[in-house]
Write a protein that holds these residues in place. Sequence first.
Motif, PDB file in Angstrom:
ATOM      1  N   GLY A  73       0.788  -1.225   0.000  1.00 29.60           N
ATOM      2  CA  GLY A  73       0.000   0.000   0.000  1.00 29.60           C
ATOM      3  C   GLY A  73       0.816   1.269   0.000  1.00 29.60           C
ATOM      4  N   GLY A  74       1.964   1.258   0.572  1.00 37.48           N
ATOM      5  CA  GLY A  74       2.767   2.467   0.639  1.00 37.48           C
ATOM      6  C   GLY A  74       2.284   3.401   1.730  1.00 37.48           C
ATOM      7  N   VAL A  75       3.088   4.402   1.992  1.00 31.98           N
ATOM      8  CA  VAL A  75       2.813   5.354   3.070  1.00 31.98           C
ATOM      9  C   VAL A  75       1.519   6.124   2.813  1.00 31.98           C
ATOM     10  CG1 VAL A  75       3.686   7.422   4.222  1.00 31.98           C
ATOM     11  CG2 VAL A  75       5.237   5.548   3.691  1.00 31.98           C
ATOM     12  N   GLY A  76       1.305   6.555   1.580  1.00 36.50           N
ATOM     13  CA  GLY A  76       0.104   7.332   1.274  1.00 36.50           C
ATOM     14  C   GLY A  76      -1.179   6.550   1.501  1.00 36.50           C
ATOM     15  N   VAL A  77      -1.195   5.298   1.086  1.00 40.84           N
ATOM     16  CA  VAL A  77      -2.390   4.469   1.261  1.00 40.84           C
ATOM     17  C   VAL A  77      -2.638   4.204   2.744  1.00 40.84           C
ATOM     18  CG1 VAL A  77      -3.375   2.186   0.823  1.00 40.84           C
ATOM     19  CG2 VAL A  77      -2.246   3.415  -1.020  1.00 40.84           C
ATOM     20  N   VAL A  78      -1.595   3.862   3.478  1.00 41.23           N
ATOM     21  CA  VAL A  78      -1.765   3.580   4.909  1.00 41.23           C
ATOM     22  C   VAL A  78      -2.214   4.839   5.651  1.00 41.23           C
ATOM     23  CG1 VAL A  78      -0.601   2.830   7.023  1.00 41.23           C
ATOM     24  CG2 VAL A  78      -0.130   1.664   4.869  1.00 41.23           C
ATOM     25  N   THR A  79      -1.671   5.983   5.301  1.00 44.22           N
ATOM     26  CA  THR A  79      -2.104   7.237   5.922  1.00 44.22           C
ATOM     27  C   THR A  79      -3.569   7.522   5.607  1.00 44.22           C
ATOM     28  OG1 THR A  79       0.145   8.106   5.772  1.00 44.22           O
ATOM     29  CG2 THR A  79      -1.610   9.704   6.103  1.00 44.22           C
ATOM     30  N   ALA A  80      -3.971   7.303   4.365  1.00 41.00           N
ATOM     31  CA  ALA A  80      -5.376   7.490   3.990  1.00 41.00           C
ATOM     32  C   ALA A  80      -6.279   6.520   4.743  1.00 41.00           C
ATOM     33  CB  ALA A  80      -5.546   7.311   2.480  1.00 41.00           C
ATOM     34  N   VAL A  81      -5.821   5.278   4.922  1.00 39.68           N
ATOM     35  CA  VAL A  81      -6.587   4.299   5.696  1.00 39.68           C
ATOM     36  C   VAL A  81      -6.772   4.786   7.123  1.00 39.68           C
ATOM     37  CG1 VAL A  81      -6.419   1.992   6.748  1.00 39.68           C
ATOM     38  CG2 VAL A  81      -6.052   2.270   4.296  1.00 39.68           C
ATOM     39  N   LEU A  82      -5.703   5.278   7.720  1.00 39.71           N
ATOM     40  CA  LEU A  82      -5.802   5.767   9.100  1.00 39.71           C
ATOM     41  C   LEU A  82      -6.761   6.952   9.210  1.00 39.71           C
ATOM     42  CD1 LEU A  82      -2.103   5.481  10.280  1.00 39.71           C
ATOM     43  CD2 LEU A  82      -4.054   4.173  11.117  1.00 39.71           C
ATOM     44  N   LEU A  83      -6.628   7.910   8.303  1.00 41.98           N
ATOM     45  CA  LEU A  83      -7.502   9.094   8.353  1.00 41.98           C
ATOM     46  C   LEU A  83      -8.961   8.727   8.102  1.00 41.98           C
ATOM     47  CD1 LEU A  83      -5.245  11.697   6.507  1.00 41.98           C
ATOM     48  CD2 LEU A  83      -5.814  11.635   8.952  1.00 41.98           C
ATOM     49  N   GLY A  84      -9.199   7.905   7.089  1.00 38.60           N
ATOM     50  CA  GLY A  84     -10.568   7.506   6.769  1.00 38.60           C
ATOM     51  C   GLY A  84     -11.197   6.685   7.876  1.00 38.60           C
ATOM     52  N   THR A  85     -10.447   5.747   8.424  1.00 36.20           N
ATOM     53  CA  THR A  85     -10.976   4.898   9.485  1.00 36.20           C
ATOM     54  C   THR A  85     -11.233   5.704  10.749  1.00 36.20           C
ATOM     55  OG1 THR A  85      -9.782   3.014   8.543  1.00 36.20           O
ATOM     56  CG2 THR A  85     -10.561   2.783  10.799  1.00 36.20           C
ATOM     57  N   LEU A  86     -10.326   6.597  11.086  1.00 33.73           N
ATOM     58  CA  LEU A  86     -10.540   7.453  12.246  1.00 33.73           C
ATOM     59  C   LEU A  86     -11.782   8.321  12.043  1.00 33.73           C
ATOM     60  CD1 LEU A  86      -9.504   8.350  15.019  1.00 33.73           C
ATOM     61  CD2 LEU A  86      -8.100  10.051  13.842  1.00 33.73           C
ATOM     62  N   GLY A  87     -11.959   8.842  10.831  1.00 32.95           N
ATOM     63  CA  GLY A  87     -13.155   9.631  10.533  1.00 32.95           C
ATOM     64  C   GLY A  87     -14.440   8.829  10.691  1.00 32.95           C
ATOM     65  N   LEU A  88     -14.438   7.570  10.239  1.00 38.78           N
ATOM     66  CA  LEU A  88     -15.628   6.727  10.381  1.00 38.78           C
ATOM     67  C   LEU A  88     -15.931   6.430  11.845  1.00 38.78           C
ATOM     68  CD1 LEU A  88     -15.094   4.240   7.418  1.00 38.78           C
ATOM     69  CD2 LEU A  88     -16.903   5.965   7.632  1.00 38.78           C
ATOM     70  N   VAL A  89     -14.901   6.166  12.631  1.00 35.64           N
ATOM     71  CA  VAL A  89     -15.113   5.908  14.057  1.00 35.64           C
ATOM     72  C   VAL A  89     -15.658   7.156  14.749  1.00 35.64           C
ATOM     73  CG1 VAL A  89     -13.951   5.394  16.252  1.00 35.64           C
ATOM     74  CG2 VAL A  89     -13.424   4.047  14.216  1.00 35.64           C
ATOM     75  N   LEU A  90     -15.105   8.321  14.425  1.00 34.40           N
ATOM     76  CA  LEU A  90     -15.592   9.563  15.026  1.00 34.40           C
ATOM     77  C   LEU A  90     -17.034   9.862  14.612  1.00 34.40           C
ATOM     78  CD1 LEU A  90     -12.425  11.830  14.766  1.00 34.40           C
ATOM     79  CD2 LEU A  90     -13.394  10.762  16.816  1.00 34.40           C
ATOM     80  N   LEU A  91     -17.376   9.574  13.364  1.00 34.04           N
ATOM     81  CA  LEU A  91     -18.757   9.765  12.914  1.00 34.04           C
ATOM     82  C   LEU A  91     -19.699   8.840  13.675  1.00 34.04           C
ATOM     83  CD1 LEU A  91     -20.763  11.140  11.025  1.00 34.04           C
ATOM     84  CD2 LEU A  91     -20.250   9.367   9.330  1.00 34.04           C
ATOM     85  N   TYR A  92     -19.286   7.597  13.893  1.00 31.31           N
ATOM     86  CA  TYR A  92     -20.117   6.672  14.669  1.00 31.31           C
ATOM     87  C   TYR A  92     -20.327   7.200  16.088  1.00 31.31           C
ATOM     88  CZ  TYR A  92     -21.788   2.570  17.114  1.00 31.31           C
ATOM     89  OH  TYR A  92     -22.525   1.718  17.884  1.00 31.31           O
ATOM     90  N   VAL A  93     -19.240   7.620  16.740  1.00 29.66           N
ATOM     91  CA  VAL A  93     -19.349   8.134  18.113  1.00 29.66           C
ATOM     92  C   VAL A  93     -20.246   9.372  18.142  1.00 29.66           C
ATOM     93  CG1 VAL A  93     -18.046   9.192  20.013  1.00 29.66           C
ATOM     94  CG2 VAL A  93     -17.169   7.142  18.876  1.00 29.66           C
ATOM     95  N   ALA A  94     -20.072  10.258  17.180  1.00 33.25           N
ATOM     96  CA  ALA A  94     -20.905  11.470  17.140  1.00 33.25           C
ATOM     97  C   ALA A  94     -22.375  11.120  16.945  1.00 33.25           C
ATOM     98  CB  ALA A  94     -20.419  12.394  16.024  1.00 33.25           C
ATOM     99  N   SER A  95     -22.662  10.153  16.073  1.00 30.55           N
ATOM    100  CA  SER A  95     -24.065   9.803  15.811  1.00 30.55           C
ATOM    101  C   SER A  95     -24.721   9.130  17.011  1.00 30.55           C
ATOM    102  CB  SER A  95     -24.170   8.892  14.589  1.00 30.55           C
ATOM    103  OG  SER A  95     -23.663   7.600  14.877  1.00 30.55           O
ATOM    104  N   ARG A  96     -23.914   8.611  17.929  1.00 28.76           N
ATOM    105  CA  ARG A  96     -24.458   7.962  19.121  1.00 28.76           C
ATOM    106  C   ARG A  96     -24.479   8.878  20.331  1.00 28.76           C
ATOM    107  NH1 ARG A  96     -24.910   5.391  14.841  1.00 28.76           N
ATOM    108  NH2 ARG A  96     -25.376   3.174  14.884  1.00 28.76           N
ATOM    109  N   THR A  97     -23.898  10.058  20.217  1.00 30.13           N
ATOM    110  CA  THR A  97     -23.825  10.946  21.378  1.00 30.13           C
ATOM    111  C   THR A  97     -24.501  12.296  21.167  1.00 30.13           C
ATOM    112  OG1 THR A  97     -21.642  11.710  20.678  1.00 30.13           O
ATOM    113  CG2 THR A  97     -21.706   9.912  22.282  1.00 30.13           C
ATOM    114  N   MET A  98     -24.810  12.663  19.927  1.00 32.39           N
ATOM    115  CA  MET A  98     -25.444  13.968  19.678  1.00 32.39           C
ATOM    116  C   MET A  98     -26.337  13.882  18.442  1.00 32.39           C
ATOM    117  SD  MET A  98     -22.267  16.141  18.036  1.00 32.39           S
ATOM    118  CE  MET A  98     -21.005  15.555  19.134  1.00 32.39           C
TER     119      MET A  98
END
Length: 166
Positions: A73-98
Amino acid sequence: MTTDVSPTPVADPTTRTLTSPALLAAVGLYAAAAGHVIAALVHLSHGWSITAFFLVAAAAQIAVAGRVGRGTGGVGVVTAVLLGTLGLVLLYVASRTMNLPFGGVHTVHNDRPQDPDLLGTAVVLAELVTLATAPALLPDRLRRSSTTVMLLVGAGMWAAWATGLV
């Protein structure tokens, strides 16, 4: 007297064990993608935009999981995976708390956050596996900064919860 000159067996650098960070990150992505496909089917009655969101998330996770699992995947793909996955987790938490001003099951009657469910929790657990293992695929300096950012985001979310902001 003969001397054995057979080469010493050397491990193939492309082989990985089942506990390899690359494989664990890919398994997390594939499991989350499967959960997003199921969520898309569950949310069919809530409108095309919600269903499309889940399908796009699943497609993106599937598109990168193979490259991450093979370690290509390379650095760019892994970084995108981290950012995208973190965004999805934060969206889930937000949708369950507000109350969110968009999407969700309660779009018409958006008077409360969504209730946690088993499918969503399982998807977030798979995404957390990816977040825990994917940084190991990054160079040292980027690995340190990415884990520091995730720690700060987590501490910030905890502080927001502790102060009643979420």
